[in-house]
Design a protein around this motif. Structure first.
Motif, PDB file in Angstrom:
ATOM      1  N   MET A 208       0.715  -1.234  -0.038  1.00 18.92           N
ATOM      2  CA  MET A 208      -0.056  -0.024  -0.120  1.00 18.92           C
ATOM      3  C   MET A 208       0.901   1.124  -0.094  1.00 18.92           C
ATOM      4  SD  MET A 208      -3.451   0.657   2.479  1.00 18.92           S
ATOM      5  CE  MET A 208      -2.621   0.884   3.690  1.00 18.92           C
ATOM      6  N   PHE A 209       2.010   1.192  -0.916  1.00 15.13           N
ATOM      7  CA  PHE A 209       2.932   2.325  -0.906  1.00 15.13           C
ATOM      8  C   PHE A 209       3.564   2.115  -2.205  1.00 15.13           C
ATOM      9  CE2 PHE A 209       5.163  -1.312   1.185  1.00 15.13           C
ATOM     10  CZ  PHE A 209       6.187  -1.723   0.177  1.00 15.13           C
ATOM     11  N   GLY A 210       4.365   3.136  -2.470  1.00 16.19           N
ATOM     12  CA  GLY A 210       5.202   3.272  -3.690  1.00 16.19           C
ATOM     13  C   GLY A 210       6.267   3.966  -3.473  1.00 16.19           C
ATOM     14  N   TRP A 211       7.370   4.484  -4.367  1.00 15.06           N
ATOM     15  CA  TRP A 211       8.439   5.146  -4.139  1.00 15.06           C
ATOM     16  C   TRP A 211       8.511   6.375  -5.305  1.00 15.06           C
ATOM     17  CZ3 TRP A 211       7.653   0.008  -4.953  1.00 15.06           C
ATOM     18  CH2 TRP A 211       7.888  -0.851  -3.984  1.00 15.06           C
ATOM     19  N   LEU A 212       9.170   7.311  -4.647  1.00 15.25           N
ATOM     20  CA  LEU A 212       9.610   8.602  -5.178  1.00 15.25           C
ATOM     21  C   LEU A 212      11.002   9.032  -5.612  1.00 15.25           C
ATOM     22  CD1 LEU A 212       8.287  11.344  -6.063  1.00 15.25           C
ATOM     23  CD2 LEU A 212       8.666  12.188  -3.765  1.00 15.25           C
ATOM     24  N   GLU A 213      11.173   9.392  -6.419  1.00 17.75           N
ATOM     25  CA  GLU A 213      12.522   9.603  -7.064  1.00 17.75           C
ATOM     26  C   GLU A 213      12.566  11.173  -7.579  1.00 17.75           C
ATOM     27  OE1 GLU A 213      14.242   7.237  -9.901  1.00 17.75           O
ATOM     28  OE2 GLU A 213      14.389   5.253  -8.734  1.00 17.75           O
ATOM     29  N   VAL A 214      13.287  11.965  -6.897  1.00 14.45           N
ATOM     30  CA  VAL A 214      13.301  13.437  -7.572  1.00 14.45           C
ATOM     31  C   VAL A 214      15.077  13.961  -7.936  1.00 14.45           C
ATOM     32  CG1 VAL A 214      12.639  15.885  -6.866  1.00 14.45           C
ATOM     33  CG2 VAL A 214      11.675  13.786  -5.910  1.00 14.45           C
ATOM     34  N   ASN A 215      14.873  14.463  -9.125  1.00 13.63           N
ATOM     35  CA  ASN A 215      16.256  14.892  -9.694  1.00 13.63           C
ATOM     36  C   ASN A 215      16.002  16.133 -10.224  1.00 13.63           C
ATOM     37  OD1 ASN A 215      18.812  14.934 -10.274  1.00 13.63           O
ATOM     38  ND2 ASN A 215      18.832  12.960 -11.236  1.00 13.63           N
ATOM     39  N   SER A 216      16.987  16.859 -10.530  1.00 18.91           N
ATOM     40  CA  SER A 216      17.036  18.304 -11.161  1.00 18.91           C
ATOM     41  C   SER A 216      18.298  18.634 -12.041  1.00 18.91           C
ATOM     42  CB  SER A 216      16.754  19.522 -10.158  1.00 18.91           C
ATOM     43  OG  SER A 216      16.486  20.615 -10.789  1.00 18.91           O
ATOM     44  N   HIS A 238      16.719   9.522  -4.248  1.00 17.52           N
ATOM     45  CA  HIS A 238      16.738   8.208  -4.579  1.00 17.52           C
ATOM     46  C   HIS A 238      15.753   7.357  -3.879  1.00 17.52           C
ATOM     47  CE1 HIS A 238      20.088   8.809  -7.179  1.00 17.52           C
ATOM     48  NE2 HIS A 238      20.839   9.255  -6.219  1.00 17.52           N
ATOM     49  N   THR A 239      14.643   6.630  -4.412  1.00 13.56           N
ATOM     50  CA  THR A 239      13.639   5.825  -4.049  1.00 13.56           C
ATOM     51  C   THR A 239      13.236   6.156  -2.653  1.00 13.56           C
ATOM     52  OG1 THR A 239      15.521   4.400  -3.577  1.00 13.56           O
ATOM     53  CG2 THR A 239      14.568   3.993  -5.600  1.00 13.56           C
ATOM     54  N   LEU A 240      12.608   7.065  -2.449  1.00 22.23           N
ATOM     55  CA  LEU A 240      11.980   7.495  -1.047  1.00 22.23           C
ATOM     56  C   LEU A 240      10.665   6.845  -0.864  1.00 22.23           C
ATOM     57  CD1 LEU A 240      11.882   8.894   1.691  1.00 22.23           C
ATOM     58  CD2 LEU A 240      10.743  10.745   0.440  1.00 22.23           C
ATOM     59  N   GLN A 241      10.245   5.821  -0.019  1.00 24.26           N
ATOM     60  CA  GLN A 241       9.436   5.152   0.179  1.00 24.26           C
ATOM     61  C   GLN A 241       8.313   5.874   0.539  1.00 24.26           C
ATOM     62  OE1 GLN A 241       9.351   1.132   1.674  1.00 24.26           O
ATOM     63  NE2 GLN A 241       7.610   1.450   2.774  1.00 24.26           N
ATOM     64  N   SER A 262       2.260  18.917  -5.899  1.00 21.30           N
ATOM     65  CA  SER A 262       1.628  17.637  -5.409  1.00 21.30           C
ATOM     66  C   SER A 262       1.558  16.372  -6.383  1.00 21.30           C
ATOM     67  CB  SER A 262      -0.115  18.048  -5.331  1.00 21.30           C
ATOM     68  OG  SER A 262      -0.708  16.927  -4.970  1.00 21.30           O
ATOM     69  N   VAL A 263       2.221  15.178  -5.485  1.00 20.97           N
ATOM     70  CA  VAL A 263       2.543  14.025  -6.364  1.00 20.97           C
ATOM     71  C   VAL A 263       1.523  13.097  -5.695  1.00 20.97           C
ATOM     72  CG1 VAL A 263       4.724  14.768  -6.694  1.00 20.97           C
ATOM     73  CG2 VAL A 263       4.270  13.484  -4.699  1.00 20.97           C
ATOM     74  N   THR A 264       1.144  12.134  -6.727  1.00 25.32           N
ATOM     75  CA  THR A 264       0.165  10.731  -6.346  1.00 25.32           C
ATOM     76  C   THR A 264       1.207   9.610  -6.383  1.00 25.32           C
ATOM     77  OG1 THR A 264      -1.584  11.958  -6.825  1.00 25.32           O
ATOM     78  CG2 THR A 264      -1.803   9.579  -6.847  1.00 25.32           C
ATOM     79  N   ILE A 265       1.259   8.725  -5.160  1.00 22.22           N
ATOM     80  CA  ILE A 265       2.035   7.619  -5.373  1.00 22.22           C
ATOM     81  C   ILE A 265       1.053   6.478  -5.453  1.00 22.22           C
ATOM     82  CG2 ILE A 265       3.531   6.168  -3.924  1.00 22.22           C
ATOM     83  CD1 ILE A 265       4.983   8.872  -4.704  1.00 22.22           C
ATOM     84  N   ALA A 266       1.232   5.548  -6.585  1.00 19.85           N
ATOM     85  CA  ALA A 266       0.405   4.413  -6.793  1.00 19.85           C
ATOM     86  C   ALA A 266       1.018   3.201  -5.964  1.00 19.85           C
ATOM     87  CB  ALA A 266       0.186   4.213  -8.161  1.00 19.85           C
TER      88      ALA A 266
END
Length: 730
Positions: A208-216, A238-241, A262-266
């Motif tokens: 019931m979670f996913g991961w977020l990766e952010v770069n710039s 890198h890969t924040l749960q 605003s981000v939506t994690i699937a």
């Protein structure tokens, strides 16, 4: 051979049935006094009307079936401990069968079965066990859950998972419910039916979670990432749960606009965000007084001028300078307004003054404030920057004096200084040195002297060190003069591969494998001595030159002389050619003179047929023989472990007739001997090899007769022989 193989194969085939059944006959005997088969009530008739024979089968088991062939069994009766089997007369075989114990087929009856007679057949059988099996009503249920730390509830009761996520339980047949829960995973609910077969439940829980990766591409490494208000470090992320659903992403970097999204994690998915940050700064240059420090919002930026980026906003800019009033300006900047001037100029800080009156004794001393000459005493200075000031007064023939005074705003400070025309100066050096001032001896360091405040010629000197002379103005110098004199020598290391004695310019300098000595600059002779040998070299000692000398001597194989001029020795010897036997040796060396005696017993006795001079009859004698040697010699040393000793002497050969038949004196002979002893000496042990030559000089009458019939004793009296020995040296 072929017939024997067939017989063995036949025997094996006959034995195979016995291996598969548990029935055998122990004995078959007629019961002569048993009338059961011919007594009314127990007698039975066969189908031909004849009285049956009765076979009593003795066994504790039940349930047997019997067969005797075409004629058939007439009847069977189960008795206690035995079975009565009624059979027709003249049967030749009987077959015995049992449901559990197997079949004994066509057992040959060893004698003729007669009508109306009773026989006993004893059986040997296995045991028949009765097993009652209950119907199966329970079975295992096995769970395999991922992740392994989930919480499993089965049939309303918790069931603990092991480290691999497995658990099991034993349940009656039926249908049961299970529930699996874990944080960040969807709850799994289901049922399982327990039957005769083992039930297995495999569940991979849905995250019931996913991961977020952010770069710039333009943010750099100092941009910080915040998710839902929590700081997660700098980019890249890198890969924040994160839990499934909406989240607020912020990226904050100085001089840039805040990035917010605003981000939506699937479920079980990775969301990748490439943030483009927009700059919010412009490069500005701040100028003012070249000697002032620049501060922006209380933070130091530079001295004199500063150039750098400033974001949109309001800033407090300051120019700070000691003893001056700070220049302060508040400026509002719009970084997006490119038409605004990017150079910010501020007025210089204004000075703050006080006054100073300076007097001295004597007068006419030059006054300098913070190194700047202001005039001569007495002196009044109207404008002096406030703060702590260093005031220096100097005058020829007097010691320069410096004082510190505080100047206050709009106040007059006073300073009076007395100048001295003499000063006590202390002299030190790295080595005890002779101190001369203006050519006059003062003393040995450390020392001190009272000197007038003028220029003086000062010199220091020490043995084996370079002298130093300088002209120093005492009025401007300190009260301490400390010099480092340079040495006129250098430490030189002298080494050798052996433990040698070392000499420098013919004088002993030390011994060992390596020594270090201070040697004066210049040419010197260095030599090394070892075991009577010497090596010499000339070196030039100077600053910067190589500071080591090495020698090498060949190491002797032996370091100790084991061949002593005065020694006593004892040991064992063996004579190994013409006269063979073992014995003992003893001798000594006095200087080079040598004397030794030895006794040798022959290895074995010898029987000889001979005639004696007093007995004309032939007889046989059994002789045992000995030899005694006495020698003198002159030892010659050959190195530290070898000695060669030429020797001369006499030897006596004596025979003993152990048969005691002969009545005359035992045969004997005397020989002159010359020998050369070769000895190898090590510490207290000596090994010798001695070639010998014997020349007979006298024989007894018995020996004369004996050598005529035995060449053994003739060879023992003359010719070459060899003696080897080992001795201990005392």
């Amino acid at each position: 051979m072929k017939r024997l193989s067939l017989l063995i194969l036949f025997a094996v085939l006959l034995a195979l049935p016995a291996l598969s059944q548990q029935i055998s006959v122990e004995s078959f005997t007629p019961l002569e006094n048993d009338l059961t088969a011919n007594t009314a009530g127990t007698m039975k008739k066969d189908q031909n009307g004849k009285t049956c024979a009765l076979i009593k089968v003795v066994t504790s088991e039940k349930g047997f079936n019997f067969d005797v062939g075409i004629l058939g069994v007439v009847a069977t009766e189960q008795k206690v401990g035995e079975i009565w089997v009624y059979v027709p007369e003249k049967i030749r075989f009987i077959t015995i069968a049992h449901p559990q114990l197997g079949v004994l087929r066509n057992y040959p009856i060893p004698q003729q079965v007669e009508s109306a007679r009773t026989y006993e057949l004893r059986l040997v059988t296995g045991k028949v066990h009765t097993v009652i099996e209950e119907a199966q009503t329970d079975q295992f249920v096995v769970f395999h859950i991922s992740p392994a730390d989930a919480i499993l509830e089965f049939d309303g009761q918790p069931l603990l998972l092991d480290a691999e996520g497995s658990a099991s339980c034993f349940k009656p047949f039926g249908k049961y419910q299970y529930r699996i829960e874990r944080k960040d995973y969807h709850t799994e609910v289901g049922s399982v039916t327990v039957t005769a077969e083992k039930a297995s439940v495999n569940v991979n829980m849905r995250p019931m979670f996913g991961w977020l990766e952010v770069n710039s591409a333009n943010a750099g490494s100092d941009a910080r990432v915040f998710v839902d208000g929590s700081d997660h470090g700098t980019l890249p992320l890198h890969t924040l749960q994160l839990g499934s659903g909406k989240h607020l992403l912020k990226i904050i970097k100085p001089l840039y606009h805040i990035f917010q999204q605003s981000v939506t994690i699937a479920d079980n998915d990775t969301l990748r965000v490439n943030a483009a940050l927009k700059s919010d700064f412009r490069n500005y240059t701040i100028t003012g007084d070249a000697d002032a420090d620049i501060y922006i919002n209380q933070e130091y930026k530079g001295h004199g001028s500063w150039s750098g980026p400033l974001a949109s906003g309001t800033y407090r800019i300051e120019l700070r300078k000691p003893s001056h009033r700070t220049t302060i300006r508040s400026i509002t900047i719009n970084a997006n307004d490119l038409s605004a001037n990017d150079i910010i100029s501020l007025p210089a800080p204004t000075p703050i003054y006080g006054s100073l009156k300076v007097t001295s004794s004597p007068m006419e001393a030059t006054v300098a404030i913070d190194g700047k000459v202001m005039g001569k005493t007495p002196l009044f200075i109207k404008e002096v920057l406030i703060g702590s000031r260093s005031v220096t007064l100097s005058k020829d023939g007097y010691k320069t004096e410096t004082a510190t005074t505080d100047i206050d705003e709009r106040k007059t400070s006073e300073l009076n200084i007395v100048l001295n025309n003499a000063i006590r100066v202390k002299f030190t050096s790295n080595v005890t040195s002779v101190v001369n001032i203006d050519g006059k001896y003062i003393g040995l360091t450390p020392c001190d002297a009272l000197l007038t405040c003028t220029k003086h010629e000062i010199s220091m000197s020490a043995d084996r060190y370079q002298s130093r002379t300088e002209t120093i103005d005492i009025s401007e110098g300190s009260s301490l003069i400390s010099w480092q004199l340079k040495p006129n020598f250098k430490k030189v290391t002298i080494s050798c591969n052996q433990n040698a004695n070392f000499y420098i310019d013919g004088k002993i300098a030390g011994s060992g494998y390596s020594i270090s000595r201070d040697i004066d600059y210049g040419e010197h002779s260095i030599s090394a001595y070892y075991e009577g040998k010497s090596k010499e070299t000339t070196i030039t000692v100077a600053e910067g030159n190589e500071s080591s000398v090495g020698f090498s001597f060949r190491k002797k194989r032996y370091h100790e002389n084991y061949v002593s001029n005065d020694a006593f020795y004892m040991g064992a010897i063996y004579q190994c050619l013409n006269f063979q036997g073992a014995g003992a040796i003893m001798g000594f060396f006095a200087g080079k003179f040598n004397m030794e005696v030895s006794f040798i017993a022959g290895n074995e006795s010898k029987e000889v047929d001979w005639y004696t001079s007093t007995n004309s009859l032939a007889h046989t004698s059994d002789f045992k023989n000995w030899r005694i040697n006495g020698r003198i010699g002159w030892g010659l040393r050959c190195g530290n472990v070898v000695r060669i000793t030429p020797q001369i002497g006499a030897a006596v050969l004596a025979l003993q007739d152990r048969s005691k038949i002969a009545d005359e004196t035992a045969p004997s002979a005397c020989s002159f001997t010359g020998s050369m002893q070769f000895a190898l000496v090590y510490k207290k042990l000596c090994i010798s090899v001695t070639p010998e030559y014997y020349v007979p000089v006298a024989k007894s009458d018995g020996m004369k007769e004996l050598v005529k019939v035995s060449d053994t004793y003739d060879k023992a009296l003359k010719g070459f022989d060899l003696q080897v020995g080992i001795s201990l040296i005392f």
